[in-house]
Design a protein around this motif. Sequence first.
Motif, PDB file in Angstrom:
ATOM      1  N   GLY A 118     -12.192  -3.322   6.001  1.00 10.18           N
ATOM      2  CA  GLY A 118     -10.950  -3.000   6.694  1.00 10.18           C
ATOM      3  C   GLY A 118      -9.739  -3.499   5.931  1.00 10.18           C
ATOM      4  O   GLY A 118      -8.721  -2.798   5.832  1.00 10.18           O
ATOM      5  N   MET A 119      -9.837  -4.698   5.386  1.00 17.16           N
ATOM      6  CA  MET A 119      -8.739  -5.236   4.577  1.00 17.16           C
ATOM      7  C   MET A 119      -8.475  -4.332   3.385  1.00 17.16           C
ATOM      8  O   MET A 119      -7.329  -3.959   3.111  1.00 17.16           O
ATOM      9  CB  MET A 119      -9.095  -6.661   4.126  1.00 17.16           C
ATOM     10  N   LEU A 120      -9.554  -3.955   2.672  1.00 17.65           N
ATOM     11  CA  LEU A 120      -9.385  -3.073   1.514  1.00 17.65           C
ATOM     12  C   LEU A 120      -8.785  -1.735   1.954  1.00 17.65           C
ATOM     13  O   LEU A 120      -7.832  -1.240   1.349  1.00 17.65           O
ATOM     14  CB  LEU A 120     -10.729  -2.845   0.820  1.00 17.65           C
ATOM     15  N   GLY A 121      -9.332  -1.171   3.028  1.00 17.39           N
ATOM     16  CA  GLY A 121      -8.884   0.132   3.498  1.00 17.39           C
ATOM     17  C   GLY A 121      -7.424   0.124   3.927  1.00 17.39           C
ATOM     18  O   GLY A 121      -6.636   0.977   3.528  1.00 17.39           O
ATOM     19  N   LEU A 122      -7.056  -0.879   4.737  1.00 12.07           N
ATOM     20  CA  LEU A 122      -5.684  -0.929   5.229  1.00 12.07           C
ATOM     21  C   LEU A 122      -4.691  -1.205   4.104  1.00 12.07           C
ATOM     22  O   LEU A 122      -3.526  -0.836   4.183  1.00 12.07           O
ATOM     23  CB  LEU A 122      -5.549  -1.998   6.321  1.00 12.07           C
ATOM     24  N   ASN A 123      -5.153  -1.864   3.041  1.00  6.17           N
ATOM     25  CA  ASN A 123      -4.290  -2.088   1.888  1.00  6.17           C
ATOM     26  C   ASN A 123      -4.261  -0.893   0.951  1.00  6.17           C
ATOM     27  O   ASN A 123      -3.547  -0.901  -0.051  1.00  6.17           O
ATOM     28  CB  ASN A 123      -4.757  -3.315   1.099  1.00  6.17           C
ATOM     29  N   GLY A 124      -5.094   0.119   1.249  1.00  7.76           N
ATOM     30  CA  GLY A 124      -5.175   1.284   0.366  1.00  7.76           C
ATOM     31  C   GLY A 124      -5.871   0.973  -0.943  1.00  7.76           C
ATOM     32  O   GLY A 124      -5.629   1.621  -1.968  1.00  7.76           O
ATOM     33  N   LEU A 125      -6.762  -0.010  -0.942  1.00  8.19           N
ATOM     34  CA  LEU A 125      -7.478  -0.387  -2.160  1.00  8.19           C
ATOM     35  C   LEU A 125      -8.846   0.283  -2.187  1.00  8.19           C
ATOM     36  O   LEU A 125      -9.399   0.565  -1.133  1.00  8.19           O
ATOM     37  CB  LEU A 125      -7.638  -1.905  -2.213  1.00  8.19           C
ATOM     38  N   PRO A 126      -9.492   0.550  -3.287  1.00 13.71           N
ATOM     39  CA  PRO A 126      -8.933   0.302  -4.630  1.00 13.71           C
ATOM     40  C   PRO A 126      -7.889   1.349  -5.014  1.00 13.71           C
ATOM     41  O   PRO A 126      -7.994   2.500  -4.622  1.00 13.71           O
ATOM     42  CB  PRO A 126     -10.171   0.424  -5.532  1.00 13.71           C
ATOM     43  N   MET A 127      -6.882   0.933  -5.760  1.00 12.79           N
ATOM     44  CA  MET A 127      -5.768   1.799  -6.125  1.00 12.79           C
ATOM     45  C   MET A 127      -5.590   1.737  -7.646  1.00 12.79           C
ATOM     46  O   MET A 127      -4.849   0.892  -8.148  1.00 12.79           O
ATOM     47  CB  MET A 127      -4.510   1.313  -5.422  1.00 12.79           C
ATOM     48  N   PRO A 128      -6.327   2.605  -8.368  1.00 14.78           N
ATOM     49  CA  PRO A 128      -6.254   2.507  -9.834  1.00 14.78           C
ATOM     50  C   PRO A 128      -4.902   2.965 -10.399  1.00 14.78           C
ATOM     51  O   PRO A 128      -4.554   2.611 -11.527  1.00 14.78           O
ATOM     52  CB  PRO A 128      -7.397   3.409 -10.301  1.00 14.78           C
ATOM     53  N   TYR A 129      -4.165   3.760  -9.605  1.00 12.88           N
ATOM     54  CA  TYR A 129      -2.882   4.251 -10.141  1.00 12.88           C
ATOM     55  C   TYR A 129      -1.788   4.026  -9.122  1.00 12.88           C
ATOM     56  O   TYR A 129      -1.982   4.227  -7.921  1.00 12.88           O
ATOM     57  CB  TYR A 129      -2.966   5.759 -10.442  1.00 12.88           C
ATOM     58  N   HIS A 130      -0.649   3.594  -9.594  1.00 13.46           N
ATOM     59  CA  HIS A 130       0.509   3.464  -8.712  1.00 13.46           C
ATOM     60  C   HIS A 130       1.751   3.859  -9.519  1.00 13.46           C
ATOM     61  O   HIS A 130       1.863   3.497 -10.690  1.00 13.46           O
ATOM     62  CB  HIS A 130       0.630   2.025  -8.222  1.00 13.46           C
ATOM     63  N   PRO A 131       2.675   4.622  -8.898  1.00  8.24           N
ATOM     64  CA  PRO A 131       3.822   5.116  -9.659  1.00  8.24           C
ATOM     65  C   PRO A 131       4.637   4.020 -10.345  1.00  8.24           C
ATOM     66  O   PRO A 131       5.209   4.269 -11.419  1.00  8.24           O
ATOM     67  CB  PRO A 131       4.664   5.817  -8.586  1.00  8.24           C
ATOM     68  N   VAL A 132       4.706   2.828  -9.729  1.00  5.59           N
ATOM     69  CA  VAL A 132       5.554   1.809 -10.366  1.00  5.59           C
ATOM     70  C   VAL A 132       5.053   1.426 -11.754  1.00  5.59           C
ATOM     71  O   VAL A 132       5.807   0.858 -12.552  1.00  5.59           O
ATOM     72  CB  VAL A 132       5.678   0.528  -9.501  1.00  5.59           C
ATOM     73  N   PHE A 133       3.767   1.749 -12.052  1.00  6.52           N
ATOM     74  CA  PHE A 133       3.275   1.450 -13.395  1.00  6.52           C
ATOM     75  C   PHE A 133       4.027   2.253 -14.454  1.00  6.52           C
ATOM     76  O   PHE A 133       3.973   1.945 -15.631  1.00  6.52           O
ATOM     77  CB  PHE A 133       1.775   1.762 -13.502  1.00  6.52           C
TER      78      PHE A 133
END
Lengths: 179, 402
Positions: A118-133
Motif C-alpha cells: 500500500g505504501m508503494l502503491g500510494l506513493n506511485g512506486l516503482p517510478m522509473p521515470y519522472h519528468p523532473v529528471f
Amino acid sequence: MKPRTGLYGVLAEFPDPQSLLDAAERTTTAGYTNVDAYSPFPIHGLAEAIGFHRSGLSQLVLGGGVIGGLGGFFMCWYANVVSYPLNSGGKPLNSWPAFIPIAFECAVLLASFAAVLGMLGLNGLPMPYHPVFNVPRFDQASRDRFFLSIQVRDPKFDHDAVRGFLMGLNATEVTDVDW
Amino acid sequence: MSQIGVPTPEQRVASTGIGRWQTPALVIGVIGAVLSIIGLVVDPLQFSRSYLPSYLFWFEIAAGALTVQMLQYITGGEWGLMIRRPLGAAGRTLPWMALLFIPVILGMKHTYPWTNAELVRTNEALSKTTHYLNPTFFIVRAAIYFAIMIGLSLLLRRYARQFSETRSPYVDVHRRGLSAAGILVMVLLLTFVSIDWQMSLEAGWTSTIFGISFVVSCGLSAFAFVVFLLSRLAMTRAMAEILRPSHLRDLGNLTLAFIMLWAYTSFSQFLLVWYANLKEEIPYYLKREHGVWGWIAAILIVFHFFLPFFMLLMRSIKDRASTIGVLAMIILVMRYVDIYWLTAPSYYGQTFRYSWMDLTTLFGIGGLWVWLFIVQLKGQTILPIHETWVEEALREGAVRHA
C-alpha cells in the motif's frame, strides 16, 4: 500507453532548506494545490507545508489485517472440519482456540503486506521515470539543492503567472519541465 | 527569555493542584481500613481472602511503576519525562506496601493451600514442594523482594537528586547502568513474586509463562495509572503548556503494546493448558470457565483486550487527554477484575463469590496508597525541569504566552 507530451510544470531551485520551506508555505497559501518539493534529506514541516494530508494507508492495513485474520481462521476451520476431519485428542473438530495463533499470524502477515504494498502503491512506486529528471540541474536534489514544482494540472496554473510567482519567492533559478 | 533554561517564576509555582486529592484519598483509605478491620474481627477467613487480590492490584501499580521508571531512563524519549515524577512517587510507596503485606502473611493459613499440613501430606505435588513453599521461607523471600525493590527506588531517588544538583553526565550514566541491571532484577523478582503470592494459591498447579504474564500485568497497571493521572493533570497550568498530543500518543502506543503482551501471555497459557488437557493442569481453567467466572473471562477478553486494543489503534482517541483517560480507567478496572479472576477461584472453586470485604480492602488499601503517592509526589515539580528538553519546552511555552 501513449507517452504524454508538452509541459509538466515549473521547477524552482532554492539554495537552502529554510527558503524551500518558506517558499512551499507561501505557494500553498497562494492557493496552489498540485505542488511537490524535493530535498536531499527530510525537512521537518515540509510535508505539511505542501499540503500533505493523511493517506488511506491505515485503513488499508486494517483491511489487510481483518482479511488475514478471518482468512487464517477460515483456512484452519475448513481444513479441520470440512476437508479433512481428524479426531485429535478427543477434542471437537472445531477446536477454535488452536486456530487463534494461525489466524493471528495471518492477520499480521496480510497487514504487513498491505502496509508495504500500500505504501508503494500510494506513493506511485516503482517510478522509473519522472519528468523532473529532464531538468539537468535536478541531480543536485540528491546533493545540496532544494526544489519546488508547481504542476500544469493545478487548476490555478497559468504559465507566466507561475513563473513570476516562483521568481518572487527568491528562487535561484526557475525552469520549465517537459514530460 | 531573559534567563535561558530557567522557567519563569510564574511557571515555577504553577501548581497541578494534586494536593487537593490528598484528603479525600486519606478519608476513603481510613474508612476502608476501619471497615476492613471490623471485617477481620468478624470473619478473619473472608478478610484474608479479600485482602490478597486487593493488595495485589495496588502492588502491581507500585512495582510496575518502579520497573517502567527504569525502562524510561534507558530508552529516553519525551514520554518518559512526562511520567517520570509520578512513576518515581509510585515506586517510593513500596516501603509502605511492605507494611501492608503483613496482613497477607498473617492470613497465610486462610489463603495458601501449602500452609495446610493435612493437605500437604495427602497431595503429592504439594508434598514435594515443601522445601520452597513453607511459611518461614515465604516470609524470608518476601522480605528479600521488598528489600531489593525499596533499595532500587531509593537509589534512583538519590541519583535523581544528584543529577538535579550537579547535572553531571556521569550521574546520568550511572543511573542508566543501575536501570539496565534493575530491569533484569525486577523481571526475575516479579517472576518469583508471581509464583509465591499468586500461582501457589492453586495447589500443585504450575505454568512457566505465569511469571512473565505477571510482569507484563505490572507494567500495564503502571502505564494505565500514570496515563490516567496525566489525563487529569492535562488541564492544569503546570502541564497544559507542555503536554502535547504526541506525548499521549506515545504513552497510548506503549499501553497498546502492553495490552497485546498481556493478551499474548494470557492466551498462550490458556492454549497450552487447554491443548495438553492434563488432569493436573486443566482444573485451573475448568473452574474459571464455570458459571459467573466464565462470564468474567468473557468480560476480560472484550474489555481487557479487544476494546482497548481497537481504541488504542486510533489516534483520535490516543491524542486526547479526555478519551485516553477514560480508556486508562477501563484498563485499571479490568486489571482488578483480572487479578480477582486469577486469585479468587483458587479458594472459592467453581462458585463465584464477592464479599463486601473485597470492596473495603480494595478502597482501604487504595485510599491509603493514593494518599502515600501524593505525599511522595507533592513538593516537587511535576516535570523533571532540570532535564534539557523540558527547559526547551518551558522556554518555548514562555515565549508563546509572553
